[in-house]
Design a protein around this motif. Structure first.
Motif, short mmCIF file in Angstrom:
data_model
loop_
_atom_site.label_atom_id
_atom_site.label_comp_id
_atom_site.label_asym_id
_atom_site.label_seq_id
_atom_site.Cartn_x
_atom_site.Cartn_y
_atom_site.Cartn_z
N GLY A 182 47.18 -54.46 -5.04
CA GLY A 182 45.91 -54.96 -4.53
C GLY A 182 46.02 -55.36 -3.08
O GLY A 182 45.13 -55.12 -2.26
N ARG A 183 47.15 -55.99 -2.73
CA ARG A 183 47.38 -56.33 -1.32
C ARG A 183 47.49 -55.06 -0.48
O ARG A 183 46.95 -55.00 0.63
CB ARG A 183 48.66 -57.16 -1.20
CG ARG A 183 48.91 -57.71 0.19
CD ARG A 183 50.26 -58.40 0.29
NE ARG A 183 50.43 -59.03 1.59
CZ ARG A 183 51.58 -59.51 2.04
NH1 ARG A 183 52.68 -59.42 1.30
NH2 ARG A 183 51.66 -60.07 3.24
N ALA A 184 48.19 -54.06 -1.00
CA ALA A 184 48.33 -52.79 -0.28
C ALA A 184 46.96 -52.14 -0.06
O ALA A 184 46.68 -51.60 1.02
CB ALA A 184 49.25 -51.84 -1.05
N ALA A 185 46.11 -52.18 -1.08
CA ALA A 185 44.77 -51.59 -0.95
C ALA A 185 43.96 -52.28 0.13
O ALA A 185 43.28 -51.64 0.93
CB ALA A 185 44.04 -51.66 -2.30
N LEU A 186 44.04 -53.61 0.18
CA LEU A 186 43.30 -54.36 1.18
C LEU A 186 43.82 -54.06 2.59
O LEU A 186 43.04 -53.88 3.52
CB LEU A 186 43.40 -55.86 0.89
CG LEU A 186 42.66 -56.33 -0.38
CD1 LEU A 186 43.15 -57.70 -0.81
CD2 LEU A 186 41.16 -56.33 -0.15
N HIS A 187 45.13 -53.96 2.74
CA HIS A 187 45.71 -53.67 4.05
C HIS A 187 45.34 -52.27 4.52
O HIS A 187 45.03 -52.05 5.70
CB HIS A 187 47.24 -53.79 3.99
CG HIS A 187 47.75 -55.16 4.27
ND1 HIS A 187 48.49 -55.48 5.38
CD2 HIS A 187 47.61 -56.32 3.57
CE1 HIS A 187 48.80 -56.77 5.35
NE2 HIS A 187 48.28 -57.30 4.26
N ALA A 188 45.39 -51.30 3.60
CA ALA A 188 45.15 -49.90 3.97
C ALA A 188 43.67 -49.53 3.96
O ALA A 188 43.32 -48.38 4.22
CB ALA A 188 45.92 -48.97 3.02
N GLY A 189 42.81 -50.51 3.69
CA GLY A 189 41.39 -50.22 3.57
C GLY A 189 40.75 -49.73 4.85
O GLY A 189 39.65 -49.18 4.81
N GLY A 190 41.41 -49.91 5.99
CA GLY A 190 40.86 -49.44 7.24
C GLY A 190 41.07 -47.96 7.52
O GLY A 190 40.60 -47.45 8.54
N HIS A 191 41.77 -47.26 6.64
CA HIS A 191 41.97 -45.82 6.84
C HIS A 191 40.62 -45.12 6.93
O HIS A 191 39.69 -45.44 6.17
CB HIS A 191 42.79 -45.25 5.68
CG HIS A 191 43.23 -43.84 5.89
ND1 HIS A 191 42.37 -42.77 5.77
CD2 HIS A 191 44.44 -43.32 6.24
CE1 HIS A 191 43.03 -41.66 6.02
NE2 HIS A 191 44.29 -41.96 6.31
N PRO A 192 40.46 -44.17 7.85
CA PRO A 192 39.16 -43.53 8.05
C PRO A 192 38.57 -42.87 6.81
O PRO A 192 37.34 -42.77 6.69
CB PRO A 192 39.45 -42.47 9.13
CG PRO A 192 40.65 -42.97 9.84
CD PRO A 192 41.46 -43.71 8.83
#
Length: 252
Positions: free
Chosen positions: A114-124
């Protein structure tokens, strides 16, 4: 004698579940949990619950052209500033673009995933993020806070059990509050009396995930509770109770 170099471990995507590649219209990347610090290979025991969710999402989104993949990390640990799991999540989004082209992606992560998803959420390629009982670090004035600006322009849903003893639900509430200031399309549901695995109300959590994914990737109308949570100002939309039996009236 010259020593052989240790091969670089690569991330991967699990077997695709969904329609043939030519019919893909949206992708869910599922991110399993992990450890705070470890360079060991991920345990195969961390992914089964996400595979069950992947199957349910695939069935619900088959007619829309949904494909799901469980991300296979290089390492088990987050490993401090290396943020290994977030790097693998971003790699997986790149791989989706390479395989399927310009299709919307939803990151669905559990625990450290879940932390990884939040961090990577800025991917285009990412248009939405679902974090289930996300592991988040304790507040530390000496360390930079968890980033939230990358979530602008994405729809974000956090789900957390109030009796979680592994990941503090209050930390996800605080992060959701900061994220809501940068992005109005953030909401958070509380699953009362449930623990870290959200096992007591698995059917309701799964129905909420299906509702969110179908709405964000394919434009289906959100259920009324999800609409209300996204529209409500803090703290109401960040402490939305997940009602027992949610999803039954939706046919899910």
């Amino acid at each position: 004698m010259q020593q052989e170099a240790t091969p670089v471990r690569a991330a991967g995507l699990g077997k695709a579940a969904g329609p043939v590649p030519g019919a893909v219209s949206g992708v869910v990347l599922l991110l399993p949990g992990g450890d705070e610090t470890s360079t060991r290979r991920p345990s195969p025991l961390t992914a089964p619950s996400l595979r069950r969710l992947a199957r349910r999402l695939t069935r619900a989104g088959r007619e829309d052209g949904l494909v799901t993949h469980v991300v296979q990390y290089r390492f088990r640990g987050w490993n401090g500033p290396q943020a290994e799991l977030a790097r693998d999540a971003a790699w997986a989004a790149d791989e989706v673009v390479r395989r399927y082209g310009d299709v919307p992606v939803c990151l669905v992560g559990r625990d450290m995933g879940g932390r990884a998803a939040l961090h990577a959420g800025g991917h285009p390629a990412v248009n939405s993020v679902l974090a289930l009982a996300p592991w988040l670090p304790e507040d530390d004035v000496a360390a930079p806070p968890e980033p939230v600006k990358q979530l602008a322009g994405r729809r974000v849903l956090i789900v957390h059990g109030t009796d979680d003893r592994r990941t503090d639900p209050e930390l996800s509430f605080r992060l959701a509050g900061r994220a809501k200031k940068a992005n109005r399309d953030v909401c958070r549901f509380e699953v009362h009396s449930d623990g870290h695995r959200l096992a007591q109300h698995r059917a309701e959590v799964t129905a909420l995930a299906v509702d969110f994914v179908r709405g964000t990737l394919f434009g289906h109308p959100f259920s009324r509770p999800l609409q209300d949570a996204l529209a409500a100002p803090p703290p109401l939309g960040l402490r939305m109770p997940l009602a027992s039996g949610f999803g039954q009236s939706l046919g899910r």
